[in-house]
Design an enzyme around this catalytic site. Structure first.
Site, PDB file in Angstrom:
ATOM      1  N   ASP A  64      39.045  48.801  47.089  1.00 38.57           N
ATOM      2  CA  ASP A  64      39.295  48.360  48.457  1.00 38.57           C
ATOM      3  C   ASP A  64      40.266  49.321  49.150  1.00 38.57           C
ATOM      4  O   ASP A  64      40.056  49.726  50.300  1.00 38.57           O
ATOM      5  CB  ASP A  64      39.870  46.941  48.442  1.00 38.57           C
ATOM      6  CG  ASP A  64      40.254  46.453  49.825  1.00 38.57           C
ATOM      7  OD1 ASP A  64      39.360  46.254  50.661  1.00 38.57           O
ATOM      8  OD2 ASP A  64      41.459  46.285  50.077  1.00 38.57           O
ATOM      9  N   GLU A 136      33.074  47.579  45.629  1.00 36.58           N
ATOM     10  CA  GLU A 136      34.473  48.014  45.632  1.00 36.58           C
ATOM     11  C   GLU A 136      34.908  48.467  44.238  1.00 36.58           C
ATOM     12  O   GLU A 136      35.610  49.482  44.098  1.00 36.58           O
ATOM     13  CB  GLU A 136      35.380  46.887  46.110  1.00 36.58           C
ATOM     14  CG  GLU A 136      35.269  46.597  47.589  1.00 36.58           C
ATOM     15  CD  GLU A 136      36.220  45.514  48.051  1.00 36.58           C
ATOM     16  OE1 GLU A 136      36.686  45.593  49.200  1.00 36.58           O
ATOM     17  OE2 GLU A 136      36.499  44.582  47.256  1.00 36.58           O
TER      18      GLU A 136
END
Length: 242
Positions: A64, A136
């Site tokens: 992220d 992610e």
């Protein structure tokens, strides 16, 4: 014995898919364990506690952050006309869950996940939150194993073209911004015109002009008339600021 054999077969199958995925996208991993961790859901770890295997939750966290950094860098370098506020809005649209799911689908990541049987039976491979997390986690693992340049190269094929094509322009209403600027400063009357239309039916390209008192102040290209007008308005805003 039967369960252990089934587990080994499942591991081999997913591992071969992962290797095929890397070959297709011309990627490599020095640490295959890290790659497998990126695609290991917690449900699989819970059902195979005898195996020393970590799930992908920590890698999600790292991925992220890497995504936010690289998308921010791309917007900063390639869209100098954008304000800090506009870049923040657009970045949020790019790294939100629906967008991450789109990227995961583009890469067919769903078929690469190590899932517990319960999660598999309830459609886990298509669950949006799970796919977003896997994307992610994969970015996080690729960063650790190959470095930020390799991640950036991948995003050049998966994310950046979508930004430039206007896939996230719904969060950036440039036409409204332009109209407000014109009205606030009494600059005149805005009109839009379609200049050209080209390409096959499934991939049309439209070019629009935005005119201020019949003078062209911006030109934009998009996959729909509305999208081309949005980009024309964006160019007009940048021009007026100058």
């Amino acid at each position: 014995m039967v369960r252990a054999k089934r587990t080994r077969g499942y591991e081999r199958e997913i591992t071969e898919r992962l290797r095929g995925f890397l070959a297709k996208h011309k990627l490599s991993f020095k640490d295959e364990t890290l790659l497998k961790q990126a695609f290991t859901h917690s449900s699989y770890v819970n059902e195979h506690r005898r195996h020393i295997r970590k799930d992908n939750e920590r890698l999600e966290f790292l991925g992220d952050a890497v995504l936010e950094l690289l998308v921010s860098q791309y917007l900063f370098k390639h869209h100098p006309e954008m304000s800090e506020g506009d870049m923040t809005k657009l970045r949020a649209a790019v790294v939100c869950e629906p967008s991450l799911v789109l990227f995961a689908h583009d890469l067919n990541l769903g078929e690469l996940i190590f899932l517990g049987r319960g999660e598999e039976a309830t459609g886990g491979r298509e669950r949006p939150a799970l796919l977003a997390d896997v994307f992610e986690a994969f970015i996080g693992s690729l960063y650790l194993d190959q470095g930020i340049d390799t991640v950036n190269h991948l995003l050049e094929t998966v994310i950046y073209p979508k930004i430039d094509e206007g896939a996230f322009s719904h969060v950036m209403d440039y036409k409204s911004q332009l109209q407000e600027t014109i009205q606030r400063n009494n600059l005149g009357t805005l009109t839009y015109e379609i200049v050209s239309e080209s390409g096959p039916a499934h991939h049309r390209v439209f070019v629009s002009n935005v005119l201020l008192d019949n003078n062209v102040v911006g030109t934009g290209k998009g996959r729909s008339k509305k999208e081309s007008e949005q980009f024309a308005a964006r160019e007009a805003i940048a021009s007026l600021k100058k």
